[in-house]
Design an enzyme around this catalytic site. Structure first.
Site, mmCIF file in Angstrom:
data_model
loop_
_atom_site.group_PDB
_atom_site.id
_atom_site.type_symbol
_atom_site.label_atom_id
_atom_site.label_comp_id
_atom_site.label_asym_id
_atom_site.label_seq_id
_atom_site.Cartn_x
_atom_site.Cartn_y
_atom_site.Cartn_z
ATOM 1 N N SER A 270 0.844 -1.193 0.000
ATOM 2 C CA SER A 270 0.000 0.000 0.000
ATOM 3 C C SER A 270 0.881 1.246 0.000
ATOM 4 O O SER A 270 2.053 1.185 0.393
ATOM 5 C CB SER A 270 -0.903 0.027 1.233
ATOM 6 O OG SER A 270 -0.199 0.485 2.380
ATOM 7 N N ASP A 271 0.334 2.368 -0.411
ATOM 8 C CA ASP A 271 1.018 3.630 -0.186
ATOM 9 C C ASP A 271 0.899 3.966 1.302
ATOM 10 O O ASP A 271 0.157 3.327 2.054
ATOM 11 C CB ASP A 271 0.419 4.733 -1.054
ATOM 12 C CG ASP A 271 1.426 5.821 -1.393
ATOM 13 O OD1 ASP A 271 2.376 6.022 -0.604
ATOM 14 O OD2 ASP A 271 1.265 6.481 -2.428
ATOM 15 N N TRP A 272 1.643 4.969 1.731
ATOM 16 C CA TRP A 272 1.717 5.333 3.152
ATOM 17 C C TRP A 272 0.312 5.658 3.692
ATOM 18 O O TRP A 272 -0.329 6.615 3.268
ATOM 19 C CB TRP A 272 2.639 6.535 3.316
ATOM 20 C CG TRP A 272 2.862 6.989 4.725
ATOM 21 C CD1 TRP A 272 1.956 7.585 5.557
ATOM 22 C CD2 TRP A 272 4.065 6.889 5.478
ATOM 23 N NE1 TRP A 272 2.523 7.867 6.763
ATOM 24 C CE2 TRP A 272 3.826 7.451 6.748
ATOM 25 C CE3 TRP A 272 5.339 6.382 5.210
ATOM 26 C CZ2 TRP A 272 4.801 7.526 7.746
ATOM 27 C CZ3 TRP A 272 6.316 6.454 6.190
ATOM 28 C CH2 TRP A 272 6.050 7.023 7.444
#
Length: 710
Positions: A270-272
């Site tokens: 996932s992105d942050w």
């Protein structure tokens, strides 16, 4: 062989057997903690601020490492290897977007070089510096197609064209991953952001994106599908909501397309905080449900949302996540760790910084990539400079260091940056040079105007070094106003009124609306944000030592009211109506625009055959002659246009490009092999390729050729 023997520790055992052996020994708790990513070290990236994890479990799967030396990393790795039951090494990642300590031009600039081989070299250097500092995995390249320069993250990608993003994505993957992932100077690449993030509505970050299935397939998915052919090890799911289903909970894109249709076996992170943000996006009522949606959709690793570590075991027990789904995500992570050789070589050898960073060969590549990335937008003959006795260098970028780096500058250090003023002074040794800052990037302070005007009156030619600060682009840097700031325009107006020749050198992370600055400049050089080693390239172009060869990978709008504006639009219902009544409908500088100090003439196009059948290939050729006065590098672009199709197509689509040196007076023959199905066909809203009988046009420069498909 004894049943208890640990096959996963034996490097002679086939990889998949090692993975299955290790997976079979893991408890649910051990599997769950593997699918989480925390941070280690000081995080100084403004948009990723977090508290350093103090008590990291030995079983953690991955860490984002913010250090530049391997000692802390090795201590943490030793904790994992010696204090966990199974001794599974940690995967260390970092955002090395356009360099680690040797900082290259921003990716948007790199695309303007139209030299994938050079971009590949730059990524290989980044991999070497990064790997020897303790990092195994970079969250790069970004291959989001974007047509809105108000979106700050256009700086991180390769522009507005799907094919260009695909080719530079492939180059980056090859550069990062090298010949083998377990080489001592190779790191795993991560294609981001999957998918459609570049369609950010009105250029605002993190927002909803409305993308039809057909546009998803013909515009936003191709860079990922093509880049995967180079063996990209991982992808990052996107922040954006795609027509109602967020990218990090989107089963269609993450599983149906990525896994089932394309057969991707690699890792998805996932992105942050993207899992947590599913709550904000209105599809998950709490963090537990967010984790369920993300993992079931196909997100293997939760980056800093703390959903998987808190709730995944519970979700498995409640049958909300099937054990087979959990196992498959863990399997993908373990496979990458084995591919990287982390089980055999978990630690990073200690080396001196001088041996790792900014090697002589690395700096040469950085300077060459800077030079080829720069675009000469305008020139009335003022450039190159000849026999100029007095030169004024003015503007907030002239004696600036840090803003040369642009966004996501990794661990670049200001002391390594070659300033424009120094580069110009070193280049033009026989020219007397005076410097005045004149003004800052923003504000109303005109107290520096007087000194700048005095320098301009004294000079024969004025170089104005203007544009954006480095941190004005990148993540969370959407700008509604992308005009050249008013204080800078006012300074230009004052200097223009003096009547001297003015050369505008632009530093920016996005296409800008230049307004009256165009008419006030005799020449405009777009240098972008060139990194640590761009000043010499700027000076070389000004002097004529370097013949500019960059061409735009993203359109410059004439006005903000035109946005989005891009070359490969679809045809209008009325070809002679519908234009703006209050200004031109044409861009200021179009995609692929870029001037040279020499002149090229294109011959007629030829094809190995003009009547084609589905499944065939055709060779298209064109000769290009340098009939000017300077050696130069020319990029030849091949476009396809299908005037009639059951699904309307863009007015033209880039399918090939090639850049070569052509000496003055010489001719080069460019040949392109096209596949009828892949290059002349199109896709429907399910991603199915189709080829229709009829005419297809090939365009190179101002030359056209018609092909007939039976």
């Amino acid at each position: 062989m004894k049943p208890t023997e640990k096959l996963y520790t034996d490097p002679t055992v086939p990889l998949d057997i090692r993975v299955e052996d290790l997976l079979s020994r893991m408890t649910v708790e051990e599997k769950v903690i593997q699918l989480n990513q925390y941070t280690l070290g000081t995080n100084d990236i403004e948009n990723n601020k977090g508290v350093e994890v103090k008590n990291i479990p030995a079983e953690i799967g991955s860490l984002i490492y913010f250090g530049t030396e391997p000692e802390l990393r090795n201590r943490m790795q030793r904790h994992a290897m010696e204090n966990s039951r199974l001794g599974i090494p940690i995967l260390f990642g970092y955002d090395a977007i356009h360099g680690f300590r040797t900082i290259f031009p921003i990716p948007l600039a790199q695309a303007c070089s139209w030299n994938p081989a050079l971009v590949e070299q730059g990524c290989s250097i980044t991999a070497q510096e990064t790997k020897q500092s303790g990092i195994d995995w970079t969250f790069s390249p970004m291959i989001d197609v974007s047509r809105d320069p108000r979106w700050g993250r256009v700086a991180e990608g390769y522009g507005e064209d799907p094919y260009a993003n695909a080719i530079f994505g492939q180059a980056a993957v090859r550069g990062y991953q090298g010949k083998k992932l377990d080489d001592s100077i190779s790191i795993a690449a991560c294609l981001k952001h999957y998918v459609g993030y570049g369609a950010s509505e009105a250029g605002r970050d993190y927002v909803y994106t409305e993308i039809s299935r057909q546009t998803l397939w013909d515009t936003y998915l191709p860079p990922y599908e093509i880049s995967l052919r180079s063996g990209a090890a991982s992808l990052m799911s996107s922040f954006n909501n795609i027509s109602g289903i967020p990218g990090s909970a989107n089963h269609y894109t993450l599983t149906e397309i990525l896994r089932n249709k394309w057969g991707f076996r690699g890792l998805v992170v996932s992105d942050w905080g993207a899992v947590l943000q599913l709550i904000n996006q209105g599809v998950a009522k709490d963090l537990k449900e967010a984790g369920k949606l993300a993992l079931n959709a196909g997100v293997d690793i939760d980056m800093m949302s703390h959903s998987y570590d808190k709730y995944l075991k519970e979700l498995v027990a409640e049958k909300e996540v099937e054990p087979t789904v959990l196992d498959e995500s863990v399997r993908r992570l373990l496979r990458l760790k084995f591919q990287l050789g982390l089980f055999e070589n978990p630690y990073t050898p200690k080396t001196e910084a001088s041996a790792r960073f900014r090697r002589t060969a690395s700096l040469q590549v950085a300077e060459e990539l800077s030079a080829q990335s720069m675009v000469l937008l305008k020139n009335d003959g003022t450039l190159p400079l000849h026999a100029v006795k007095r030169l004024a260098v003015i503007g907030p970028m002239a004696n600036n260091d840090h803003d040369m780096l642009g966004c996501w500058w990794g661990h670049g250090e200001d002391k390594d940056i070659h300033k424009l003023l120094d580069g110009i002074t070193d280049e033009l040794k026989k020219t007397e040079i005076r410097y005045a800052k004149g003004c800052d990037f923003l504000g109303e302070d005109e107290s520096g105007f007087k000194e700048a005007l005095q320098a301009a009156k004294w000079a024969d030619v004025v170089v104005m070094c203007m544009g954006e600060k480095g941190n004005w682009s990148g993540e969370n840097n959407s700008h509604a106003d992308i005009t050249l700031p008013q204080i800078q325009q006012r300074l230009m107006q004052k200097i223009h009124a003096i009547g001297k020749k003015v050369i505008l050198v632009l530093a920016n992370g996005r296409p800008l609306v230049l307004g009256s600055a165009v008419d006030m400049s005799n020449a405009i050089l777009e240098m972008w944000q060139p990194g640590t080693d761009g000043a010499s390239a700027v000076a070389g172009i000004l002097s004529g030592r370097i013949n500019p060869s960059g061409k735009l990978a993203m359109t410059f709008p004439y006005s903000q009211g035109q946005i989005p504006i891009y070359y490969n639009r679809r045809s209008s219902a009325r070809s002679n109506q519908g234009f703006y009544k209050d200004m031109t409908s044409e861009p200021l500088y179009s995609f692929a625009h870029g001037l040279s100090y020499t002149h090229y003439s294109y011959g007629e196009l030829s094809a190995s055959k003009t009547t084609l059948s589905k499944g065939e290939k055709v060779k298209v050729s064109v000769s290009v002659t340098n009939d000017g006065e300077h050696d130069g590098m020319e990029t030849v672009f091949l476009y396809v246009s299908d005037p009639y199709s059951r699904i309307s197509r863009p007015v033209k689509e880039l399918k090939r490009f090639d850049k070569r040196m052509i000496r003055k007076g010489e001719t080069e023959n460019f040949e392109f092999i096209l596949d009828v199905n892949r290059d002349l066909g199109f896709v429907d809203d399910q991603g199915n390729l189709f080829v229709e009988a009829g005419e297809v046009k090939i365009c190179i420069g101002d030359k056209k050729l018609s092909l007939e498909i039976k």
